[in-house]
Design a protein around this motif. Structure first.
Motif, PDB file in Angstrom:
ATOM      1  N   PHE A 168      20.812   8.042 -14.069  1.00  0.00           N
ATOM      2  CA  PHE A 168      20.259   8.570 -12.819  1.00  0.00           C
ATOM      3  C   PHE A 168      20.557  10.063 -12.685  1.00  0.00           C
ATOM      4  N   GLY A 169      21.807  10.452 -12.978  1.00  0.00           N
ATOM      5  CA  GLY A 169      22.173  11.864 -12.899  1.00  0.00           C
ATOM      6  C   GLY A 169      21.399  12.710 -13.900  1.00  0.00           C
ATOM      7  N   TYR A 170      21.244  12.180 -15.107  1.00  0.00           N
ATOM      8  CA  TYR A 170      20.493  12.897 -16.140  1.00  0.00           C
ATOM      9  C   TYR A 170      19.043  13.081 -15.722  1.00  0.00           C
ATOM     10  N   ILE A 171      18.410  12.004 -15.271  1.00  0.00           N
ATOM     11  CA  ILE A 171      17.000  12.058 -14.878  1.00  0.00           C
ATOM     12  C   ILE A 171      16.816  12.953 -13.661  1.00  0.00           C
ATOM     13  N   PHE A 172      17.742  12.867 -12.713  1.00  0.00           N
ATOM     14  CA  PHE A 172      17.645  13.686 -11.501  1.00  0.00           C
ATOM     15  C   PHE A 172      17.676  15.173 -11.849  1.00  0.00           C
ATOM     16  N   PHE A 173      18.547  15.550 -12.786  1.00  0.00           N
ATOM     17  CA  PHE A 173      18.661  16.967 -13.146  1.00  0.00           C
ATOM     18  C   PHE A 173      17.400  17.463 -13.848  1.00  0.00           C
ATOM     19  N   PHE A 174      16.923  16.743 -14.868  1.00  0.00           N
ATOM     20  CA  PHE A 174      15.813  17.239 -15.671  1.00  0.00           C
ATOM     21  C   PHE A 174      14.465  17.087 -14.966  1.00  0.00           C
ATOM     22  N   ARG A 175      14.369  16.182 -14.006  1.00  0.00           N
ATOM     23  CA  ARG A 175      13.132  16.097 -13.224  1.00  0.00           C
ATOM     24  C   ARG A 175      13.148  17.053 -12.032  1.00  0.00           C
ATOM     25  N   GLY A 176      14.339  17.460 -11.632  1.00  0.00           N
ATOM     26  CA  GLY A 176      14.461  18.299 -10.444  1.00  0.00           C
ATOM     27  C   GLY A 176      14.539  19.786 -10.713  1.00  0.00           C
ATOM     28  N   THR A 177      14.624  20.171 -11.991  1.00  0.00           N
ATOM     29  CA  THR A 177      14.680  21.594 -12.329  1.00  0.00           C
ATOM     30  C   THR A 177      13.468  21.966 -13.183  1.00  0.00           C
ATOM     31  N   PRO A 178      12.992  23.208 -13.074  1.00  0.00           N
ATOM     32  CA  PRO A 178      11.813  23.616 -13.856  1.00  0.00           C
ATOM     33  C   PRO A 178      12.094  23.598 -15.358  1.00  0.00           C
ATOM     34  N   LEU A 179      11.074  23.251 -16.124  1.00  0.00           N
ATOM     35  CA  LEU A 179      11.212  23.234 -17.577  1.00  0.00           C
ATOM     36  C   LEU A 179      11.543  24.628 -18.117  1.00  0.00           C
ATOM     37  N   LEU A 180      10.986  25.660 -17.505  1.00  0.00           N
ATOM     38  CA  LEU A 180      11.265  27.015 -17.958  1.00  0.00           C
ATOM     39  C   LEU A 180      12.741  27.353 -17.829  1.00  0.00           C
ATOM     40  N   VAL A 181      13.361  26.926 -16.734  1.00  0.00           N
ATOM     41  CA  VAL A 181      14.800  27.144 -16.543  1.00  0.00           C
ATOM     42  C   VAL A 181      15.589  26.403 -17.612  1.00  0.00           C
ATOM     43  N   GLN A 182      15.177  25.196 -17.939  1.00  0.00           N
ATOM     44  CA  GLN A 182      15.867  24.419 -18.971  1.00  0.00           C
ATOM     45  C   GLN A 182      15.769  25.101 -20.329  1.00  0.00           C
ATOM     46  N   ILE A 183      14.595  25.647 -20.640  1.00  0.00           N
ATOM     47  CA  ILE A 183      14.434  26.369 -21.911  1.00  0.00           C
ATOM     48  C   ILE A 183      15.359  27.576 -21.959  1.00  0.00           C
ATOM     49  N   PHE A 184      15.417  28.332 -20.872  1.00  0.00           N
ATOM     50  CA  PHE A 184      16.272  29.530 -20.842  1.00  0.00           C
ATOM     51  C   PHE A 184      17.753  29.156 -20.926  1.00  0.00           C
ATOM     52  N   LEU A 185      18.143  28.054 -20.258  1.00  0.00           N
ATOM     53  CA  LEU A 185      19.539  27.634 -20.309  1.00  0.00           C
ATOM     54  C   LEU A 185      19.967  27.291 -21.732  1.00  0.00           C
ATOM     55  N   ILE A 186      19.070  26.654 -22.470  1.00  0.00           N
ATOM     56  CA  ILE A 186      19.416  26.249 -23.839  1.00  0.00           C
ATOM     57  C   ILE A 186      19.356  27.439 -24.790  1.00  0.00           C
ATOM     58  N   TYR A 187      18.306  28.254 -24.663  1.00  0.00           N
ATOM     59  CA  TYR A 187      18.120  29.344 -25.628  1.00  0.00           C
ATOM     60  C   TYR A 187      19.039  30.529 -25.333  1.00  0.00           C
ATOM     61  N   TYR A 188      19.083  30.943 -24.073  1.00  0.00           N
ATOM     62  CA  TYR A 188      19.906  32.095 -23.720  1.00  0.00           C
ATOM     63  C   TYR A 188      21.315  31.695 -23.285  1.00  0.00           C
ATOM     64  N   TYR A 209      11.393  12.001 -17.832  1.00  0.00           N
ATOM     65  CA  TYR A 209      10.173  11.466 -17.226  1.00  0.00           C
ATOM     66  C   TYR A 209       9.772  10.142 -17.866  1.00  0.00           C
ATOM     67  N   SER A 210       9.880  10.070 -19.188  1.00  0.00           N
ATOM     68  CA  SER A 210       9.488   8.841 -19.883  1.00  0.00           C
ATOM     69  C   SER A 210      10.406   7.680 -19.527  1.00  0.00           C
ATOM     70  N   ALA A 211      11.700   7.965 -19.328  1.00  0.00           N
ATOM     71  CA  ALA A 211      12.638   6.905 -18.972  1.00  0.00           C
ATOM     72  C   ALA A 211      12.255   6.258 -17.642  1.00  0.00           C
ATOM     73  N   GLU A 212      11.845   7.074 -16.683  1.00  0.00           N
ATOM     74  CA  GLU A 212      11.426   6.522 -15.395  1.00  0.00           C
ATOM     75  C   GLU A 212      10.141   5.718 -15.519  1.00  0.00           C
ATOM     76  N   LEU A 213       9.230   6.169 -16.382  1.00  0.00           N
ATOM     77  CA  LEU A 213       7.997   5.411 -16.598  1.00  0.00           C
ATOM     78  C   LEU A 213       8.298   4.060 -17.233  1.00  0.00           C
ATOM     79  N   ILE A 214       9.161   4.066 -18.240  1.00  0.00           N
ATOM     80  CA  ILE A 214       9.493   2.811 -18.930  1.00  0.00           C
ATOM     81  C   ILE A 214      10.276   1.892 -18.009  1.00  0.00           C
TER      82      ILE A 214
END
Length: 244
Positions: A56-76, A111-116
């Motif tokens: 739940f915590g994992y899904i809440f974070f990745f569904r609640g934050t923009p994908l662009l922010v996630q890319i920047f967090l990982i790359y930069y 997103y896929s986890a919630e669908l499944i």
């Protein structure tokens, strides 16, 4: 306004190279994301409250934050830590290609986890009770009943998720990755023809989306072919209502 076809013809191979990068991003992140989404969905559908808490915590974070922010967090963001730069993961985390795949994988897995999970909970209880009546173990029931039925139910929604990932893949260009959008931006910087190049890139995205939709339609018909079963002609001859 004159439409510059020459620049499209000249730089079209560059855009095709970007198509292959985009397809690689979608395929690898979709595959890895699905592998991660299945256990997350099973945990989310569990009866144990504590087992549902972590996904739940994992899904809440990745569904609640923009994908662009996630890319920047990982790359930069990862490069800000000395422990990361000195670890065995640094050859991977310093490459924009793998950072994009990691970000897309983690995002689509949520997103896929919630669908499944929704598909698992939509399975008729009678089918699960029938599996229990046959004496199936929990893991055998998951492998033979739960997951095949869930995939059949979730397939249309999962196809939409991959289409959304296709469109979101354009964000990979923000970390210097030459996908379709990245290649288009590079060409435009040289030729100053944004209309022609972006229009061509849009057509390429539409073509890929149309092919993906067709493939998922065929796969859905195959997995859910029992729903399209027609009554034998003998029975329909006895009672025409059986052929409806």
């Amino acid at each position: 306004m004159n439409w510059n076809w020459d620049v499209i013809v000249e730089y079209f191979p560059r855009l095709i190279d970007g198509v292959w990068v985009t397809l690689e991003l979608i395929f690898l992140s979709g595959l890895f994301g699905l592998m991660l989404a299945v256990p997350l969905a099973l945990m989310r559908a569990s009866q144990s409250r504590w087992l549902r808490l972590l996904p739940f915590g994992y899904i809440f974070f990745f569904r609640g934050t923009p994908l662009l922010v996630q890319i920047f967090l990982i790359y930069y963001g990862a490069s800000q830590f000395d422990a990361v730069r000195e670890s065995v993961l640094w050859p991977i985390l310093r490459e924009p290609y793998w950072c994009a795949i990691i970000a897309f994988t983690l995002n689509t897995a949520a997103y896929s986890a919630e669908l499944i999970r929704g598909a698992i909970q939509a399975i008729p209880k009678g089918e699960l009770e029938a599996a229990d009546a046959f004496g199936m173990s929990r893991w055998l029931k998951i492998r033979r009943i739960v997951l095949p039925r869930a995939f059949g139910i979730v397939l249309p929604a999962y196809g939409n998720e991959l289409i959304l990932m296709l469109k979101s893949s354009s964000l990979a260009s923000t970390i210097t990755l030459l996908d379709i959008t990245g290649a288009a931006r590079t060409i435009i910087a040289r030729t100053y023809t944004p209309l022609e190049i972006f229009a061509t890139a849009g057509v390429l995205y539409l073509t890929i989306a149309a092919i993906m939709i067709g493939c998922f339609r065929l796969l859905e018909m195959r997995l859910n072919r029992h729903q399209h079963y027609k009554m034998p002609t003998e029975l329909s001859a006895v009672d025409p209502r059986l052929s409806d």
